[in-house]
Design a protein around this motif. Sequence first.
Motif, PDB file in Angstrom:
ATOM      1  N   LEU A  26       0.821  -1.210   0.000  1.00  0.00           N
ATOM      2  CA  LEU A  26       0.000   0.000   0.000  1.00  0.00           C
ATOM      3  C   LEU A  26       0.863   1.272   0.000  1.00  0.00           C
ATOM      4  O   LEU A  26       0.390   2.339  -0.365  1.00  0.00           O
ATOM      5  CB  LEU A  26      -0.945  -0.006   1.206  1.00  0.00           C
ATOM      6  CG  LEU A  26      -2.101   0.972   1.196  1.00  0.00           C
ATOM      7  CD1 LEU A  26      -2.949   0.817  -0.061  1.00  0.00           C
ATOM      8  CD2 LEU A  26      -2.969   0.780   2.423  1.00  0.00           C
ATOM      9  N   GLU A  27       2.139   1.137   0.359  1.00  0.00           N
ATOM     10  CA  GLU A  27       3.024   2.308   0.384  1.00  0.00           C
ATOM     11  C   GLU A  27       3.121   2.929  -1.004  1.00  0.00           C
ATOM     12  O   GLU A  27       3.315   2.241  -1.998  1.00  0.00           O
ATOM     13  CB  GLU A  27       4.419   1.914   0.869  1.00  0.00           C
ATOM     14  CG  GLU A  27       5.347   3.107   0.968  1.00  0.00           C
ATOM     15  CD  GLU A  27       6.766   2.730   1.366  1.00  0.00           C
ATOM     16  OE1 GLU A  27       7.530   3.643   1.664  1.00  0.00           O
ATOM     17  OE2 GLU A  27       7.099   1.528   1.377  1.00  0.00           O
ATOM     18  N   GLY A  28       2.946   4.238  -1.070  1.00  0.00           N
ATOM     19  CA  GLY A  28       3.013   4.960  -2.332  1.00  0.00           C
ATOM     20  C   GLY A  28       1.683   5.098  -3.045  1.00  0.00           C
ATOM     21  O   GLY A  28       1.578   5.801  -4.058  1.00  0.00           O
ATOM     22  N   ALA A  29       0.645   4.437  -2.541  1.00  0.00           N
ATOM     23  CA  ALA A  29      -0.682   4.555  -3.162  1.00  0.00           C
ATOM     24  C   ALA A  29      -1.210   5.976  -3.002  1.00  0.00           C
ATOM     25  O   ALA A  29      -0.883   6.678  -2.041  1.00  0.00           O
ATOM     26  CB  ALA A  29      -1.648   3.558  -2.539  1.00  0.00           C
ATOM     27  N   VAL A  30      -2.026   6.381  -3.943  1.00  0.00           N
ATOM     28  CA  VAL A  30      -2.646   7.708  -3.909  1.00  0.00           C
ATOM     29  C   VAL A  30      -4.143   7.535  -3.702  1.00  0.00           C
ATOM     30  O   VAL A  30      -4.793   6.777  -4.424  1.00  0.00           O
ATOM     31  CB  VAL A  30      -2.370   8.486  -5.213  1.00  0.00           C
ATOM     32  CG1 VAL A  30      -3.080   9.830  -5.207  1.00  0.00           C
ATOM     33  CG2 VAL A  30      -0.870   8.674  -5.414  1.00  0.00           C
ATOM     34  N   ASP A  71       0.957   3.253  -8.995  1.00  0.00           N
ATOM     35  CA  ASP A  71       1.607   3.111 -10.298  1.00  0.00           C
ATOM     36  C   ASP A  71       2.779   2.134 -10.289  1.00  0.00           C
ATOM     37  O   ASP A  71       3.195   1.674 -11.341  1.00  0.00           O
ATOM     38  CB  ASP A  71       2.116   4.470 -10.792  1.00  0.00           C
ATOM     39  CG  ASP A  71       0.973   5.396 -11.169  1.00  0.00           C
ATOM     40  OD1 ASP A  71      -0.106   4.907 -11.548  1.00  0.00           O
ATOM     41  OD2 ASP A  71       1.158   6.621 -11.091  1.00  0.00           O
ATOM     42  N   THR A  72       3.317   1.817  -9.112  1.00  0.00           N
ATOM     43  CA  THR A  72       4.568   1.073  -9.066  1.00  0.00           C
ATOM     44  C   THR A  72       4.420  -0.423  -8.808  1.00  0.00           C
ATOM     45  O   THR A  72       5.370  -1.165  -8.975  1.00  0.00           O
ATOM     46  CB  THR A  72       5.479   1.655  -7.970  1.00  0.00           C
ATOM     47  OG1 THR A  72       4.794   1.582  -6.717  1.00  0.00           O
ATOM     48  CG2 THR A  72       5.845   3.090  -8.278  1.00  0.00           C
ATOM     49  N   ASP A  73       3.270  -0.888  -8.353  1.00  0.00           N
ATOM     50  CA  ASP A  73       3.113  -2.292  -7.970  1.00  0.00           C
ATOM     51  C   ASP A  73       1.628  -2.647  -8.023  1.00  0.00           C
ATOM     52  O   ASP A  73       0.791  -1.821  -8.355  1.00  0.00           O
ATOM     53  CB  ASP A  73       3.661  -2.506  -6.550  1.00  0.00           C
ATOM     54  CG  ASP A  73       4.022  -3.962  -6.264  1.00  0.00           C
ATOM     55  OD1 ASP A  73       3.681  -4.845  -7.078  1.00  0.00           O
ATOM     56  OD2 ASP A  73       4.627  -4.213  -5.218  1.00  0.00           O
ATOM     57  N   TYR A  74       1.316  -3.873  -7.664  1.00  0.00           N
ATOM     58  CA  TYR A  74      -0.082  -4.279  -7.564  1.00  0.00           C
ATOM     59  C   TYR A  74      -0.709  -3.611  -6.354  1.00  0.00           C
ATOM     60  O   TYR A  74      -0.127  -3.583  -5.272  1.00  0.00           O
ATOM     61  CB  TYR A  74      -0.191  -5.801  -7.402  1.00  0.00           C
ATOM     62  CG  TYR A  74       0.275  -6.553  -8.614  1.00  0.00           C
ATOM     63  CD1 TYR A  74      -0.494  -6.588  -9.771  1.00  0.00           C
ATOM     64  CD2 TYR A  74       1.482  -7.246  -8.598  1.00  0.00           C
ATOM     65  CE1 TYR A  74      -0.070  -7.285 -10.884  1.00  0.00           C
ATOM     66  CE2 TYR A  74       1.916  -7.948  -9.711  1.00  0.00           C
ATOM     67  CZ  TYR A  74       1.135  -7.958 -10.848  1.00  0.00           C
ATOM     68  OH  TYR A  74       1.554  -8.647 -11.948  1.00  0.00           O
ATOM     69  N   LEU A  75      -1.918  -3.093  -6.515  1.00  0.00           N
ATOM     70  CA  LEU A  75      -2.649  -2.482  -5.411  1.00  0.00           C
ATOM     71  C   LEU A  75      -3.418  -3.555  -4.666  1.00  0.00           C
ATOM     72  O   LEU A  75      -4.149  -4.341  -5.275  1.00  0.00           O
ATOM     73  CB  LEU A  75      -3.618  -1.418  -5.939  1.00  0.00           C
ATOM     74  CG  LEU A  75      -4.480  -0.717  -4.895  1.00  0.00           C
ATOM     75  CD1 LEU A  75      -3.614   0.102  -3.945  1.00  0.00           C
ATOM     76  CD2 LEU A  75      -5.508   0.175  -5.575  1.00  0.00           C
ATOM     77  N   ASN A  76      -3.224  -3.619  -3.370  1.00  0.00           N
ATOM     78  CA  ASN A  76      -3.937  -4.571  -2.520  1.00  0.00           C
ATOM     79  C   ASN A  76      -4.648  -3.806  -1.426  1.00  0.00           C
ATOM     80  O   ASN A  76      -4.009  -3.066  -0.671  1.00  0.00           O
ATOM     81  CB  ASN A  76      -2.961  -5.570  -1.887  1.00  0.00           C
ATOM     82  CG  ASN A  76      -2.454  -6.575  -2.894  1.00  0.00           C
ATOM     83  OD1 ASN A  76      -3.096  -7.573  -3.134  1.00  0.00           O
ATOM     84  ND2 ASN A  76      -1.318  -6.277  -3.496  1.00  0.00           N
ATOM     85  N   LEU A  77      -5.961  -3.977  -1.333  1.00  0.00           N
ATOM     86  CA  LEU A  77      -6.773  -3.311  -0.317  1.00  0.00           C
ATOM     87  C   LEU A  77      -7.578  -4.359   0.439  1.00  0.00           C
ATOM     88  O   LEU A  77      -8.014  -5.345  -0.146  1.00  0.00           O
ATOM     89  CB  LEU A  77      -7.761  -2.329  -0.955  1.00  0.00           C
ATOM     90  CG  LEU A  77      -7.181  -1.191  -1.779  1.00  0.00           C
ATOM     91  CD1 LEU A  77      -8.304  -0.485  -2.529  1.00  0.00           C
ATOM     92  CD2 LEU A  77      -6.461  -0.216  -0.876  1.00  0.00           C
ATOM     93  N   GLY A  78      -7.800  -4.097   1.721  1.00  0.00           N
ATOM     94  CA  GLY A  78      -8.699  -4.954   2.478  1.00  0.00           C
ATOM     95  C   GLY A  78     -10.127  -4.453   2.381  1.00  0.00           C
ATOM     96  O   GLY A  78     -11.047  -5.180   2.014  1.00  0.00           O
TER      97      GLY A  78
END
Length: 111
Positions: A26-30, A71-78
């Motif tokens: 999640l780090e870096g997510a907007v 933009d940098t990795d797969y987005l994972n949200l709970g």
Amino acid sequence: WMVSLDIIASITQIKVFNRRGVEDRLEGAVIEVLDYNKESVWKATVNEIAPKLLVYDLADLEGSYVKIFLDTDYLNLGEVEVNGYFLREFPSSSPSLSFAPTPIPAMNLAL
């Protein structure tokens, strides 16, 4: 990831619950709030390495969409919670119809 609220709302809080096991993704997510024209009205970047929960208290921010992207990795949200209250419906994009009767000039029917 994006959700439409299907209304124009006053958004008071956004909670983002991280997904277990991949918290560092999640780090870096907007996190972004968009108005009904999909224009950005607020955004924040996740700067924590592995947060379990992020809470953003907003001051009655008017919005219609909440978008979260990475933009940098797969987005994972709970889970994501958007709290606030209804302001109004989306403006209509179709022309409105008027059903008012058209006056007809009076005629002498006793001829």
